[in-house]
Design a protein around this motif. Structure first.
Motif, PDB file in Angstrom:
ATOM      1  N   ILE A  46       0.703  -1.003  -0.051  1.00  0.00           N
ATOM      2  CA  ILE A  46       0.069   0.022   0.442  1.00  0.00           C
ATOM      3  C   ILE A  46       0.737   1.435  -0.014  1.00  0.00           C
ATOM      4  O   ILE A  46       0.255   2.336  -0.807  1.00  0.00           O
ATOM      5  N   GLY A  47       2.362   1.428   0.707  1.00  0.00           N
ATOM      6  CA  GLY A  47       3.066   2.220   0.881  1.00  0.00           C
ATOM      7  C   GLY A  47       3.299   2.646  -0.386  1.00  0.00           C
ATOM      8  O   GLY A  47       3.221   3.793  -1.225  1.00  0.00           O
ATOM      9  N   GLY A 233       5.264  -8.413   8.669  1.00  0.00           N
ATOM     10  CA  GLY A 233       5.944  -9.409   8.134  1.00  0.00           C
ATOM     11  C   GLY A 233       7.116  -9.202   8.453  1.00  0.00           C
ATOM     12  O   GLY A 233       7.963 -10.483   8.101  1.00  0.00           O
ATOM     13  N   LEU A 234       7.683  -8.011   7.567  1.00  0.00           N
ATOM     14  CA  LEU A 234       9.410  -8.303   7.659  1.00  0.00           C
ATOM     15  C   LEU A 234       9.653  -8.367   9.082  1.00  0.00           C
ATOM     16  O   LEU A 234      10.381  -8.643   9.171  1.00  0.00           O
ATOM     17  N   ARG A 267       1.713  -9.922   0.226  1.00  0.00           N
ATOM     18  CA  ARG A 267       2.635 -10.350  -1.161  1.00  0.00           C
ATOM     19  C   ARG A 267       3.528 -11.845   0.459  1.00  0.00           C
ATOM     20  O   ARG A 267       3.723 -11.569   1.278  1.00  0.00           O
ATOM     21  N   THR A 268       3.791 -12.567  -0.923  1.00  0.00           N
ATOM     22  CA  THR A 268       4.581 -13.511  -0.047  1.00  0.00           C
ATOM     23  C   THR A 268       6.043 -13.118   0.549  1.00  0.00           C
ATOM     24  O   THR A 268       6.046 -14.382   1.262  1.00  0.00           O
ATOM     25  N   THR A 269       6.348 -12.359   0.178  1.00  0.00           N
ATOM     26  CA  THR A 269       7.918 -12.157   0.283  1.00  0.00           C
ATOM     27  C   THR A 269       8.373 -11.685   1.939  1.00  0.00           C
ATOM     28  O   THR A 269       9.046 -11.354   2.496  1.00  0.00           O
ATOM     29  N   LEU A 274      -0.110 -12.214   7.101  1.00  0.00           N
ATOM     30  CA  LEU A 274       0.078 -13.760   7.443  1.00  0.00           C
ATOM     31  C   LEU A 274      -0.123 -13.234   9.964  1.00  0.00           C
ATOM     32  O   LEU A 274      -0.402 -14.182  10.544  1.00  0.00           O
ATOM     33  N   ALA A 275       1.250 -12.175   9.499  1.00  0.00           N
ATOM     34  CA  ALA A 275       1.383 -11.734  10.898  1.00  0.00           C
ATOM     35  C   ALA A 275      -0.259 -10.817  11.440  1.00  0.00           C
ATOM     36  O   ALA A 275       0.154 -11.452  13.140  1.00  0.00           O
TER      37      ALA A 275
END
Length: 402
Positions: A46-47, A233-234, A267-269, A274-275
């Motif tokens: 989104i950023g 997620g990162l 996104r998957t990366t 998920l978080a």
């Protein structure tokens, strides 16, 4: 320098020179027909979407947006007629004949352009991926040498940037490209290295105030008052955030705030969804809404406008919240958040990702909620941020200098 490291620098340097020469051989002369914008990766961020939209919203001419894939960005109806997307998948990431074809295609897009802008964000310093960062800086140098009004728009710079990234940025500044560092700390790092062309600015997203005329169903009926909460997620790659956010959410609910768990990158990366799902499963559903879709920047701003406080692991959710006068506690990554909070004279809003950070987040949230001056404090910083952010668009808006 070790022999292997010197060899890497030499190979990257050779690639940079070859790429620059090919760009300069492929492009014609500047003109006044359109602006060219080299977009960040996008594709579920989104950023990145917000930065591209802010540019198109400010432009006084049609914009050609260079992307990796055609569907990396989807422009809203109010901007779609002002821009077109040119997908060049091998421009920054490819090699061989496919890469050369995309460079020649870029040359055709650049020819006749009134300006060339590259959104730097957090991808210029080579900390994430080195070669695409070097190629973006080299494109800036090559375009500037060919006479184009060239800007690297609002970007951060990590002190741990590898030497080839420093060299490529130095070459861009020497060629005449404007280097718009989006926070005071990043600007200081680059200036202290003797690199020319530095302009201290703020994130381009501070220039865009568009709100959503209609909210999607998932956001239209949220209980009030509420807090926006993002788990990155990162950050989840290195820190078990679930117990930290559980502590935070317990505090928010005890204050009578509904909690809106809001992924900002899907996104998957580095999947925020998920978080956020992990946090939601830990704290239970009472007083919590989990949003499971990627929302448009205008929707995010509209949600932020009605929020009491934001707690986020993503900087652009902080930017969009601060731009609506809402305090945003931000978990810092890549050394880019500290400088942002300096603009607001509020360093406590920056939290280091670590075990035990939940207690720090709770303490900062308490100080925000217990103060009568929190929103006024954000508004004072926002005046500075908006003023600084204008540098990102002053060359492309109506009345821009020729």
């Amino acid at each position: 320098m070790k022999k292997e490291a010197r060899g890497l620098v030499d190979r990257v340097g050779h690639t940079r020179r070859r790429f620059g020469a090919l760009v300069e051989a492929s492009v014609g002369s500047p003109g006044s027909s359109h602006h060219v914008l080299v977009a960040p990766p996008g594709a579920g961020n989104i950023g990145d979407q917000a930065m591209v939209e802010a540019f198109v919203a400010a432009a006084d001419k049609p914009v050609t947006i260079i992307t990796r894939a055609r569907d990396d960005f989807h422009l809203p109806a109010d901007l779609a007629e002002h821009a077109r997307i040119e997908a060049l998948p091998n421009l920054f990431y490819g090699q061989g004949s496919a890469h050369e074809r995309d460079v020649r295609a870029l040359g055709r897009v650049l020819t006749g352009a009134a300006s060339v802008s590259i959104i730097g964000a957090d991808i210029m310093d080579g900390v994430y991926t080195l070669r695409p960062s070097i190629r973006r800086a080299t494109l800036a140098a090559s375009a500037a040498r060919r006479g184009f009004d060239t800007t690297v728009i609002g970007f951060s710079w990590n002190s741990a940037a590898p030497r080839p990234a420093w060299d490529a940025l130095r070459a861009a500044g020497q060629a005449g490209a404007r280097l718009l560092l989006r926070d005071p700390e990043s600007a200081r790092r680059v200036r202290d290295a003797g690199i020319v062309g530095v302009v201290e600015t703020a994130d381009i997203v501070f220039t865009d105030d568009r709100l959503a005329p209609v909210l999607p169903d998932v956001a239209a009926s949220l209980p009030r008052p509420y807090a926006l909460v993002n788990a990155s997620g990162l950050i989840a790659r290195t820190v078990d955030q679930v117990p930290e956010y559980a502590l935070l959410i317990e505090e928010l609910r005890s204050r009578g705030l509904h909690v809106v768990l809001l992924p900002h990158v899907i996104r998957t990366t580095a999947d925020d969804l998920l978080a956020c799902r992990g946090v939601a499963a830990s704290v239970g559903g009472a007083g919590v809404t989990l949003i499971e879709e990627m929302l448009a920047p205008s929707v995010i701003r509209t949600l932020a406008d009605a929020a009491t406080v934001t707690i986020t692991g993503r900087m652009h959710l902080a930017v969009m919240s601060l731009s609506r006068g809402v305090p945003a506690v931000t978990v810092a990554t890549q050394g880019k958040v500290e400088g942002l909070m300096r603009l607001f004279d509020w360093p406590e809003l920056c939290v280091t990702p670590r075990r035990g950070m939940g207690e720090e987040m709770v303490a900062v949230v308490r100080s925000i909620l217990d103060s009568d001056d929190s929103r006024a404090r954000v508004e004072r910083g926002l005046v500075r941020a908006r003023g600084a952010a204008r540098a990102n668009i002053e060359r492309i808006g109506a009345g821009a200098a020729g």
